[in-house]
Structure formats: structure tokens, C-alpha cells
Design an enzyme around this catalytic site. Sequence first.
Site, mmCIF file in Angstrom:
data_model
loop_
_atom_site.group_PDB
_atom_site.id
_atom_site.type_symbol
_atom_site.label_atom_id
_atom_site.label_comp_id
_atom_site.label_asym_id
_atom_site.label_seq_id
_atom_site.Cartn_x
_atom_site.Cartn_y
_atom_site.Cartn_z
ATOM 1 N N HIS A 115 -2.638 -6.220 3.955
ATOM 2 C CA HIS A 115 -1.417 -5.444 3.700
ATOM 3 C C HIS A 115 -1.728 -3.947 3.713
ATOM 4 O O HIS A 115 -2.880 -3.540 3.606
ATOM 5 C CB HIS A 115 -0.800 -5.812 2.344
ATOM 6 N N LYS A 122 0.108 -1.284 -1.347
ATOM 7 C CA LYS A 122 0.502 -2.520 -2.055
ATOM 8 C C LYS A 122 -0.190 -2.576 -3.415
ATOM 9 O O LYS A 122 -1.394 -2.367 -3.529
ATOM 10 C CB LYS A 122 0.151 -3.761 -1.216
#
Length: 266
Positions: A154, A158
Site C-alpha cells: 500500500h 497507510k
Amino acid sequence: MVRVIVVGAAGRMGRTLIKSVVEAEDMELVGAVEWAQCPALGMDAGVCAGLKPCGVKLTAELRPLLKGADVIIDFSTGTVVENATAAVEANVAAVVGTTALGDDKIAALRGLAAKGGRLVQATNMSVGVNLLFHLCGEVAKILGDYDVEIIETHHNQKKDAPSGTAMTLAEVVAAAREVCLKDEIRNGRSGLPGARTPSEIGVHAVRGGDVVGDHTVLFATQGERVELTHKASSRETFTKGALRAARFLQDAKPGLYTMRDVLGFN
Ligand code: NAD
């Protein structure tokens, strides 16, 4: 028209949701909620999402908006259970996309469903990832003795790790193999962890750049590997799923549903 309140409106998912709701012909944006210290409070939600003004201002107060709404869609990193409670008390449905809720908050959402609430909660709302959940369970059953490792990547902003989607994939594998995930999960390895046990389920988080979300489930044995991979290239894949969930709840009986229920995979 389905009247929608977006909670977490100034966030990455919130802004994409506002765009998807404003563009949907069967939906009307009737509220955009943020936390009390958010610098974007008072801003027009359309402008916040990079569109033309839509006449809905960002506010910190959810409850006064509920009487004019059919559903809240919450991807905030804040008071998710409180928001869902307020919605259920006002007979408004709730779609919860926030991840890393933990067992206590999931139990609280289940409790709201038992009191007559209509809710969808899913760690990933994309059609492709929910197909991946389904395939992962089938492959885990067929390749019962293969080593399983789950790798997720990600963007560098995040907050939680591993991703909620990676945890759901691990739960799917554990359920297919009839083992307890808490006993088998291995979150990363370092030092001298020793040889891999056959039953452990590895889960690894990679962070970097602007990656929207990649997930791979690796099944490995002597002489071969099978990899199931999903790559999200736009947040709209999640918001389209969230809108499907919002539509689904309009005619649903009370309950806490998953995206697999919404998409008919169950
Ligand atoms: P983000 O940090 O960009 O946005 C979160 C927003 O929530 C922020 O604007 C923050 O100010 C707001 N917020 C915090 N407390 C609040 C409160 N009490 N009331 C209202 N708003 C509040 O994060 P993001 O990238 O948009 O992701 C949000 C969540 O959605 C994360 O948990 C993420 O893992 C999850 N997510 C889920 C899916 C899915 O398909 N289910 C997909 C992508 C992301």
C-alpha cells in the site's frame, strides 16, 4: 434517490466517495462529515473532492443530518461505532469501510444489527477482491498442504498494517483449513525464526509511494508456486462497491452483511 452522508469526507476515500455519489444518477449527497478539528470544515464537499460546488458543506455533526438521509457511508478513521449507532437509532443504514476495527468494534456492529440495524461492513469493497476472497478459500482447500504467504502493498500514508484485506484473506485460509488464525499467523519474520512450520500463515506488509492496494496469496510447495493476485489501480473500485452496498441495504432486512452478501458470492 438514495440519500447519502459521507463520513470521513476530507480523506482519500471520502473525497473519492463524494465524487462517486455526486456522479451516481440514483444518489443524492445530503451530508459530509469530518472530525471537529478538520481544517476543511465549512468547505463545500464538491470543491473538497475537486468538483464544482454541490451545496453540501463539511460539518462535524452527524446526528442533525440523519433525518434527511437513507444511508451513511463511513470510511473515517474516527468514531465508527458511534457513527453507526447514531445511524441505526435514526433508522438509517450504514456502510462501514474503515479497516483495523478489532473484534470489539465488529462485535458492537453485530450488536447494532441485532437491535434492527442494517449494516454492511467489509475490509475491501471491490468486486475483484471479493472474488479473490472466494477463490482463495477454494484454492486453500484444494492445495491443503501448500505453504501460504500473503503479501500486501500500500501507499506510504497507510496507517494500519497489515491491511484489513490481508487479514480477511488470512481468515479465509484459516477457515478453509479449519485452524485458528491467532495460532497460525506470522506477521513478518526477522532474526532467527527457524524453519517455517507447515501450518503457519505468513502475512507481510509493504509500504511505498502511491500504491492504492496490491494483494497476493502465495501457495508454495516443492517444485511449484501458485499465486493469486489482485491490484487496485483506483480508489473508485472501492467506492463503486460501497455504493452497491448502500443500494443493497435499502431493501435489506436487519443484519450485518459483508460485500460477499452484497455481490451474491455467499
Ligand atoms: P484518510 O486518513 O485519508 O482519511 C480518513 C479521514 O477520516 C480523515 O479525513 C480524517 O480527518 C477523518 N476522520 C477522523 N476521525 C473522524 C471522525 N471522528 N469523524 C469524521 N471523520 C473523521 O484515510 P483513507 O485512505 O481515506 O482510508 C480511510 C479508511 O478506509 C482506512 O481505515 C482504510 O484502511 C479504509 N479503506 C477501506 C477500503 C475498503 O474497501 N473497505 C478501501 C480503502 C481504504
